[in-house]
Design an enzyme around this catalytic site. Structure first.
Site: not given
Ligand code: DGL
Length: 270
Positions: A81, A194
């Site tokens: 993330c 993301c």
């Molecule tokens: N998957 C997360 C990232 O790589 C973000 C998603 C969220 O806002 O929770 O930033």
């Protein structure tokens, strides 16, 4: 496990995200190393992280990771993330002795790939405003013009898509439109900063105003994980375990999507 404990054969690797985006990293790790015991953990109770204030995000990730590390005893954890990695890695590394592999915007490779020398970094509002992201641009963008585009809805749309809910073309097109710039130099490369966004890659390609190179860092993250876990052991046939912080069982559409990532929820508690 501490820094002096040797990494066992068939080590456990924890892959963590706010939601389902980390699956795009999990699948690359699984493809590269079939000897790992993989645990996928999603903080769906609090998703999306992109809207949280910095202090709240640090506190949340820190406490969830304490629980997950105590429960699964991983040899290594992947913070799949960008929103969490760009803020919480120093805190996690200070608290725990296992290695952490983070996910941060792939600005350097994108600038190297760009011919027009104009790229966009498509990310959550949290990642866009981080000092960490700005430092990456200052250090690695060189002569490349970088547009930072924060999208509030693209990660929730990707979640909806995997859950079999509506994720309309017009909404997706609206979220990506600001990443396409053509005032002098034309954007030719977009960093998927993301981990949720590669879940929508086919649709992003279809809805793009013009063709660009989409940079997904997941294969590079998987290589980094493999490099930290030395010699591969024998392949395992063990299924990927899954943990949702909400404790809610996935509905049928999500269960089907999870299956395409090697996760069978039929026979495990979430
Ligand atoms: N998957 C997360 C990232 O790589 C973000 C998603 C969220 O806002 O929770 O930033």
């Amino acid at each position: 496990m501490d820094a002096t404990t040797p990494i066992p054969a068939n080590p456990t690797v924890l892959v963590f995200d706010s939601g389902l985006g980390g699956l795009t990293v999990l699948r690359e790790i699984a493809a590269l190393r079939r000897d790992l015991k993989l645990v996928y953990a999603a903080d769906d109770e609090v998703f999306p992280y992109g809207r949280l204030a910095d202090d709240a995000l640090i506190a949340r990730v820190s406490s969830v990771m304490d629980d997950l590390i105590a429960r699964y005893k991983p040899a290594l954890a992947v913070i799949a993330c960008n929103t969490a990695s760009t803020l919480t890695l120093p805190v996690l590394r200070a608290k725990h002795t296992i290695p952490f592999v983070g996910t941060v915007p792939a600005i350097k490779p994108a600038c190297a790939l760009s011919k027009t020398k104009r790229i966009s970094v498509l990310a959550t509002p949290g990642t866009v405003k981080r000092d960490y992201t700005r430092a990456l641009i200052a250090e690695f963008a060189g002569d490349c013009q970088v547009d930072l585009i924060g999208s509030q809805w693209l990660a929730p749309l990707a979640e909806a898509y995997l859950r079999g809910e509506e994720a309309a073309d017009e909404q997706i097109a609206k979220e990506i439109a600001p990443a396409f710039r053509d005032d002098g130099a034309k954007t030719d490369t977009i960093v998927l900063a993301c981990t949720h966004y590669p879940l929508l890659l086919d649709r992003l390609k279809q809805l793009a105003p013009w063709p660009v190179t989409w940079v997904d860092p997941a294969p590079a993250i998987a290589r980094r994980v493999a490099s930290l876990l030395t010699t591969p052991g024998l392949p395992l046939m063990e299924p990927v375990r899954v943990h949702f912080t909400s404790g809610k069982a996935p509905g049928p559409a999500l269960a089907k999507s999870l299956k395409s990532f090697g996760i069978d929820v039929a026979d495990q508690a979430v």
